[in-house]
Design a protein around this motif. Structure first.
Motif, mmCIF file in Angstrom:
data_model
loop_
_atom_site.group_PDB
_atom_site.id
_atom_site.type_symbol
_atom_site.label_atom_id
_atom_site.label_comp_id
_atom_site.label_asym_id
_atom_site.label_seq_id
_atom_site.Cartn_x
_atom_site.Cartn_y
_atom_site.Cartn_z
ATOM 1 N N ASP A 1 1.374 -3.982 7.932
ATOM 2 C CA ASP A 1 0.368 -5.032 7.957
ATOM 3 C C ASP A 1 -1.049 -4.469 7.954
ATOM 4 O O ASP A 1 -2.023 -5.215 8.031
ATOM 5 C CB ASP A 1 0.577 -5.968 9.152
ATOM 6 N N TRP A 2 -1.207 -3.130 7.884
ATOM 7 C CA TRP A 2 -2.556 -2.564 7.816
ATOM 8 C C TRP A 2 -2.681 -1.442 6.793
ATOM 9 O O TRP A 2 -3.752 -1.212 6.253
ATOM 10 C CB TRP A 2 -3.007 -2.054 9.189
ATOM 11 N N TRP A 3 -1.594 -0.756 6.490
ATOM 12 C CA TRP A 3 -1.621 0.294 5.450
ATOM 13 C C TRP A 3 -1.158 -0.355 4.145
ATOM 14 O O TRP A 3 0.020 -0.517 3.894
ATOM 15 C CB TRP A 3 -0.716 1.456 5.842
ATOM 16 N N HIS A 4 -2.115 -0.794 3.341
ATOM 17 C CA HIS A 4 -1.819 -1.569 2.137
ATOM 18 C C HIS A 4 -1.597 -0.612 0.963
ATOM 19 O O HIS A 4 -2.405 0.280 0.711
ATOM 20 C CB HIS A 4 -2.967 -2.518 1.833
ATOM 21 N N GLN A 5 -0.509 -0.800 0.248
ATOM 22 C CA GLN A 5 -0.148 0.161 -0.773
ATOM 23 C C GLN A 5 0.457 -0.529 -1.986
ATOM 24 O O GLN A 5 0.976 -1.645 -1.901
ATOM 25 C CB GLN A 5 0.819 1.192 -0.205
ATOM 26 N N SER A 6 0.391 0.173 -3.098
ATOM 27 C CA SER A 6 0.947 -0.360 -4.337
ATOM 28 C C SER A 6 1.337 0.787 -5.252
ATOM 29 O O SER A 6 0.877 1.927 -5.101
ATOM 30 C CB SER A 6 -0.061 -1.277 -5.040
ATOM 31 N N VAL A 7 2.199 0.473 -6.212
ATOM 32 C CA VAL A 7 2.528 1.381 -7.309
ATOM 33 C C VAL A 7 2.015 0.740 -8.589
ATOM 34 O O VAL A 7 2.286 -0.441 -8.843
ATOM 35 C CB VAL A 7 4.039 1.643 -7.395
ATOM 36 N N ASN A 8 1.274 1.501 -9.382
ATOM 37 C CA ASN A 8 0.614 0.965 -10.561
ATOM 38 C C ASN A 8 0.990 1.746 -11.811
ATOM 39 O O ASN A 8 1.245 2.956 -11.747
ATOM 40 C CB ASN A 8 -0.911 1.035 -10.400
ATOM 41 N N VAL A 9 0.995 1.059 -12.931
ATOM 42 C CA VAL A 9 1.033 1.704 -14.240
ATOM 43 C C VAL A 9 -0.348 1.540 -14.847
ATOM 44 O O VAL A 9 -0.868 0.427 -14.956
ATOM 45 C CB VAL A 9 2.103 1.074 -15.147
ATOM 46 N N ASN B 1 -6.907 9.971 -23.682
ATOM 47 C CA ASN B 1 -6.126 8.740 -23.547
ATOM 48 C C ASN B 1 -4.843 9.076 -22.813
ATOM 49 O O ASN B 1 -4.255 10.137 -23.029
ATOM 50 C CB ASN B 1 -5.781 8.149 -24.915
ATOM 51 N N ASP B 2 -4.359 8.173 -21.958
ATOM 52 C CA ASP B 2 -3.191 8.496 -21.144
ATOM 53 C C ASP B 2 -2.481 7.214 -20.717
ATOM 54 O O ASP B 2 -3.064 6.120 -20.721
ATOM 55 C CB ASP B 2 -3.624 9.283 -19.903
ATOM 56 N N LEU B 3 -1.221 7.354 -20.330
ATOM 57 C CA LEU B 3 -0.448 6.290 -19.704
ATOM 58 C C LEU B 3 0.308 6.938 -18.556
ATOM 59 O O LEU B 3 1.117 7.841 -18.778
ATOM 60 C CB LEU B 3 0.525 5.655 -20.702
ATOM 61 N N TYR B 4 0.038 6.490 -17.323
ATOM 62 C CA TYR B 4 0.546 7.247 -16.190
ATOM 63 C C TYR B 4 0.894 6.348 -15.017
ATOM 64 O O TYR B 4 0.545 5.160 -14.976
ATOM 65 C CB TYR B 4 -0.457 8.318 -15.763
ATOM 66 N N LEU B 5 1.591 6.950 -14.048
ATOM 67 C CA LEU B 5 2.025 6.268 -12.831
ATOM 68 C C LEU B 5 1.083 6.630 -11.693
ATOM 69 O O LEU B 5 0.627 7.772 -11.583
ATOM 70 C CB LEU B 5 3.457 6.684 -12.492
ATOM 71 N N GLU B 6 0.828 5.644 -10.822
ATOM 72 C CA GLU B 6 -0.120 5.853 -9.730
ATOM 73 C C GLU B 6 0.397 5.221 -8.442
ATOM 74 O O GLU B 6 0.929 4.121 -8.447
ATOM 75 C CB GLU B 6 -1.460 5.222 -10.107
ATOM 76 N N TYR B 7 0.218 5.954 -7.327
ATOM 77 C CA TYR B 7 0.390 5.384 -5.988
ATOM 78 C C TYR B 7 -0.998 5.179 -5.406
ATOM 79 O O TYR B 7 -1.862 6.062 -5.485
ATOM 80 C CB TYR B 7 1.187 6.325 -5.092
ATOM 81 N N GLU B 8 -1.227 4.011 -4.784
ATOM 82 C CA GLU B 8 -2.550 3.675 -4.267
ATOM 83 C C GLU B 8 -2.414 3.084 -2.868
ATOM 84 O O GLU B 8 -1.456 2.367 -2.576
ATOM 85 C CB GLU B 8 -3.211 2.660 -5.197
ATOM 86 N N ALA B 9 -3.387 3.376 -2.007
ATOM 87 C CA ALA B 9 -3.354 2.838 -0.640
ATOM 88 C C ALA B 9 -4.773 2.610 -0.140
ATOM 89 O O ALA B 9 -5.709 3.316 -0.536
ATOM 90 C CB ALA B 9 -2.623 3.794 0.301
ATOM 91 N N PHE B 10 -4.927 1.605 0.734
ATOM 92 C CA PHE B 10 -6.186 1.428 1.438
ATOM 93 C C PHE B 10 -5.911 0.844 2.813
ATOM 94 O O PHE B 10 -4.874 0.218 3.055
ATOM 95 C CB PHE B 10 -7.177 0.558 0.647
ATOM 96 N N ALA B 11 -6.874 1.065 3.728
ATOM 97 C CA ALA B 11 -6.717 0.585 5.095
ATOM 98 C C ALA B 11 -8.082 0.474 5.749
ATOM 99 O O ALA B 11 -9.018 1.203 5.401
ATOM 100 C CB ALA B 11 -5.830 1.545 5.895
ATOM 101 N N HIS B 12 -8.179 -0.434 6.710
ATOM 102 C CA HIS B 12 -9.367 -0.518 7.570
ATOM 103 C C HIS B 12 -8.879 -0.990 8.927
ATOM 104 O O HIS B 12 -8.536 -2.148 9.100
ATOM 105 C CB HIS B 12 -10.401 -1.483 6.994
ATOM 106 N N LYS B 13 -8.821 -0.035 9.871
ATOM 107 C CA LYS B 13 -8.260 -0.339 11.191
ATOM 108 C C LYS B 13 -9.064 0.393 12.257
ATOM 109 O O LYS B 13 -9.160 1.629 12.229
ATOM 110 C CB LYS B 13 -6.793 0.086 11.248
ATOM 111 N N ASP B 14 -9.646 -0.381 13.164
ATOM 112 C CA ASP B 14 -10.439 0.185 14.256
ATOM 113 C C ASP B 14 -11.537 1.094 13.684
ATOM 114 O O ASP B 14 -12.378 0.641 12.941
ATOM 115 C CB ASP B 14 -9.535 0.927 15.240
ATOM 116 N N TRP B 15 -11.498 2.393 13.995
ATOM 117 C CA TRP B 15 -12.542 3.325 13.571
ATOM 118 C C TRP B 15 -12.241 4.015 12.245
ATOM 119 O O TRP B 15 -13.019 4.843 11.767
ATOM 120 C CB TRP B 15 -12.753 4.405 14.647
#
Length: 290
Positions: free
Chosen positions: A32-40, A54-68
């Motif tokens: 519920d705080w470490w937000h993540q996705s898999v992208n093409v 030019n490229d076509l690739y796989l990506e893991y992505e994450a974002f969070a904002h918790k306390d400090w």
């Protein structure tokens, strides 16, 4: 609903600190705080190197904002699908391709860690800000290892526009064999912004942007006229998000992308060519949040 907007809004742009909304606890998501996705990701005419890519690739992505703690990051597997132009090398090109490219942006709240409210005027909170970039190439000539460190802040615009800024000094380790390796070398200013626009086709449409301005590098002096001491990369994103799926179109403007001087003549053993490091590149993204 704000969480659903931000989950897609941070695609390629990074989180706008202070405006990354936590999801309610739900079995729909792993955290519920470490937000993540898999992208093409499909990219066209990116200008970080001396030749268009030019490229076509796989990506893991994450974002969070918790306390400090504030965080944005992604990990790319270049040319993962075996598709790209002649200049493109990636994970399956064993002897010359990069198996992984990573960028992370951790920020640590000075206000919260010290228990002191340092905000004044429109400046809400202050951070020790970092931007670390790593390209795991097969050798030094194909690797990058860069650490930007400095001060960041969130800004109250009085509108729906979320805004943050960071200013960094740069330490350069590997840089594809360039002359500025293993030195303090220049500065970066980064600005990020996000504006929710409207609902569209049952999803949420947002505009996101971020701009990196690099200056005062010694690379132009050390490497000669084909390199520069400054560069700009400015991305402009339309993002459409749903509960799990999200879609983005990105236009990115480069000025001396990768600190290559636009219009220089180079020869890598296959004849002369002219660098094209000022202009537009484009991305299309499809991702699944989990």
């Amino acid at each position: 609903m704000k969480y659903k907007i931000m989950m897609a809004a941070t695609l390629l742009a990074g989180s706008v600190a202070g405006h990354t909304y936590a999801a309610d606890s739900s079995p729909e998501y792993v955290s519920d705080w470490w937000h993540q996705s898999v992208n093409v990701v499909g990219s066209y005419h990116t200008r970080f190197g001396p030749q268009l890519n030019n490229d076509l690739y796989l990506e893991y992505e994450a974002f969070a904002h918790k306390d400090w703690f504030d965080f944005y990051g992604y990990l790319d597997l270049p040319k993962f699908f075996g598709t790209g132009n002649g200049n493109d090398n990636g994970i399956w090109d064993r002897h010359k391709g990069s198996p992984m490219f990573m960028e992370i942006e951790p920020r640590f709240s000075i206000d919260k860690l010290t228990g002191t409210d340092l905000g004044f005027g429109p400046f809400k909170e202050w951070y020790f800000a970092n931007n670390y970039i790593y390209d795991m190439g097969p050798n030094n000539a194909n690797s990058q290892n860069t650490w930007y460190m400095g001060l960041g802040t969130d800004i109250d615009t009085g509108t729906k526009l979320a805004l943050s800024m960071n200013v960094y000094a740069k330490y350069q380790w590997q840089n594809y064999g360039a002359a500025n390796e293993n030195s303090w070398d220049g500065y970066r200013f980064k600005i990020k912004y996000m504006l929710p626009l409207t609902t569209l086709w049952g999803g949420n449409l947002a505009y996101i942007g971020f701009t990196n301005v690099d200056w005062d590098s010694d690379l132009g002096e050390k490497a000669g006229p084909v390199r520069t001491g400054n560069s700009i990369a400015s991305s402009h994103i339309l993002s459409l998000s749903y509960d799990h799926w999200h879609y983005s179109l990105v236009a990115r403007y480069f000025h001396n992308g990768g600190q290559w001087a636009d219009g220089s003549t180079l020869n890598f053993g296959q004849g002369d060519f002219s660098t094209r490091n000022t202009g537009w590149g484009y991305y299309a993204v499809v991702g699944y949040s989990f």
